[in-house]
Write an enzyme that holds these catalytic residues in place. Sequence first.
Site, short mmCIF file in Angstrom:
data_model
loop_
_atom_site.label_atom_id
_atom_site.label_comp_id
_atom_site.label_asym_id
_atom_site.label_seq_id
_atom_site.Cartn_x
_atom_site.Cartn_y
_atom_site.Cartn_z
N HIS A 102 -1.00 1.86 16.34
CA HIS A 102 -1.25 0.69 17.18
C HIS A 102 -0.18 0.57 18.28
O HIS A 102 0.55 -0.41 18.38
CB HIS A 102 -1.29 -0.59 16.34
CG HIS A 102 -2.35 -0.59 15.28
ND1 HIS A 102 -3.70 -0.62 15.58
CD2 HIS A 102 -2.27 -0.53 13.93
CE1 HIS A 102 -4.40 -0.60 14.44
NE2 HIS A 102 -3.55 -0.53 13.44
N ASP A 148 -3.28 -6.49 15.46
CA ASP A 148 -2.62 -5.18 15.54
C ASP A 148 -2.68 -4.60 16.94
O ASP A 148 -1.82 -3.80 17.33
CB ASP A 148 -3.28 -4.19 14.57
CG ASP A 148 -2.67 -4.27 13.17
OD1 ASP A 148 -1.50 -4.68 13.07
OD2 ASP A 148 -3.35 -3.92 12.21
N ARG A 203 0.84 -1.19 0.00
CA ARG A 203 0.00 0.00 0.00
C ARG A 203 0.88 1.25 0.00
O ARG A 203 2.07 1.20 0.30
CB ARG A 203 -0.92 0.00 1.23
CG ARG A 203 -2.03 -1.02 1.17
CD ARG A 203 -2.83 -1.09 2.47
NE ARG A 203 -2.05 -1.67 3.57
CZ ARG A 203 -2.52 -1.83 4.81
NH1 ARG A 203 -3.74 -1.43 5.11
NH2 ARG A 203 -1.76 -2.39 5.73
N TYR A 232 -1.20 4.70 10.62
CA TYR A 232 -1.60 3.77 11.67
C TYR A 232 -0.42 3.58 12.62
O TYR A 232 0.73 3.46 12.18
CB TYR A 232 -1.98 2.41 11.08
CG TYR A 232 -3.30 2.40 10.34
CD1 TYR A 232 -4.49 2.66 11.00
CD2 TYR A 232 -3.35 2.13 8.98
CE1 TYR A 232 -5.71 2.65 10.32
CE2 TYR A 232 -4.56 2.12 8.29
CZ TYR A 232 -5.73 2.38 8.98
OH TYR A 232 -6.92 2.38 8.30
N GLU A 278 -6.06 5.14 13.61
CA GLU A 278 -7.02 4.25 14.26
C GLU A 278 -7.74 4.87 15.45
O GLU A 278 -8.70 4.28 15.96
CB GLU A 278 -6.35 2.93 14.69
CG GLU A 278 -5.40 3.03 15.88
CD GLU A 278 -3.97 3.35 15.47
OE1 GLU A 278 -3.08 3.24 16.34
OE2 GLU A 278 -3.73 3.73 14.31
N LYS A 316 1.39 1.97 7.32
CA LYS A 316 1.67 1.17 8.51
C LYS A 316 2.56 1.93 9.49
O LYS A 316 3.20 2.92 9.16
CB LYS A 316 2.33 -0.15 8.11
CG LYS A 316 1.38 -1.13 7.45
CD LYS A 316 0.15 -1.41 8.30
CE LYS A 316 0.45 -2.18 9.57
NZ LYS A 316 -0.77 -2.37 10.41
#
Length: 376
Positions: A96, A270, A15, A94, A118, A75
């Site tokens: 996490h 995640d 991605r 993101y 998120e 990510k």
Amino acid sequence: MKIGVPKEIKNHEYRVGMTPAGVRELCAKGHKVYIEQLAGAGIGLSDDDYRQAGAEVLPDAESVFATADMIVKVKEPQTQECQRLRSGQILFTYLHLAPDPKQAKLLMESGAIAIAYETVTDAQGRLPLLAPMSEVAGRMAVQVGAHCLEKAQGGAGVLLAGVPGVAPGKVAVLGGGVVGLNSARMAAGLGADVTILDKSLPRLAEIDALYGPRIKTLFATTESIEKTVFDADLVIGAVLVPGANAPKLVSKAMLKHMRTGSVLVDVAIDQGGCFETSHATTHADPTYVVDDIVHYCVANMPGGVARSSTYALTNATLPFIKQLADLGWRKALASNAHLRAGLNVIEGHIAHPSVSTALGESLFDTQTFFAGGSHA
């Protein structure tokens, strides 16, 4: 503002944080966008596509990080990426952080402003930047689960759809949120026997009203989870506590009571995973077996369908990227409480309550800070 988009470097992650359409929108407003060479190649977006949209293509990640005021990724940053961040630089991706104290420490040491997709919210309390990837992951969970049930993959050799004269496979979905509902829809569409469990009676009523007998609903208790999991061929873990570690709903002891060759797909990996025996895997080596139960715990599941995922994600992130670029992070976060909910790390401090609790770090007082006072 100078906005940088590096190439993703996580295992089998194709991605990219921005499409040429997003570049064009930002450049039209006077911003400069810098793309790392071949950043979009994995999904068929060439460097020329980005140049035509107005971006400047840079030869490596170091150049992108050194040039940009804001880094836009998909990510969580890997160690070398964290080390390239600098004080006052914006990171929008993101994160996490709850199960990842190492990353949190590196981000704190960088002095950067780290905003997590998120935990950004909307007026209804939903998570609009997590939703598109949750939709993808929920639908993928059934695809990969069905594949893992094949005998050659270590599964029991069960066809979820069944055939005339043979009962369909049984699917248990733990959690009725975006991931869970998308998983249940996909499984029901295949013809599987689907049960979804959740602690929210209003959510279960909503699902029942929409799907009727095609998707069974159960209130989630220890007993109902055990009975459903023990009888299932495929169990999909789809629980989420925003910013926090996922609760462990399936213990190691429970595996001995499950059907041999059944499959666990942990979409919550995640956030630490919702099965006690879960540990993160990659697309290169996605499964492992514990007590004859196949575990699929890939931490970037949507990366497996990178083109669809990129477009779904960037449709959602672009309005927030525009706001950060137009106003700068201080004004953007001060004026938008929903974007401010995405703030996880600010100038060496943890700024999200759930992350603070999970990591045992003191919580930065964002309310006072953005009101113009001290955070102390």
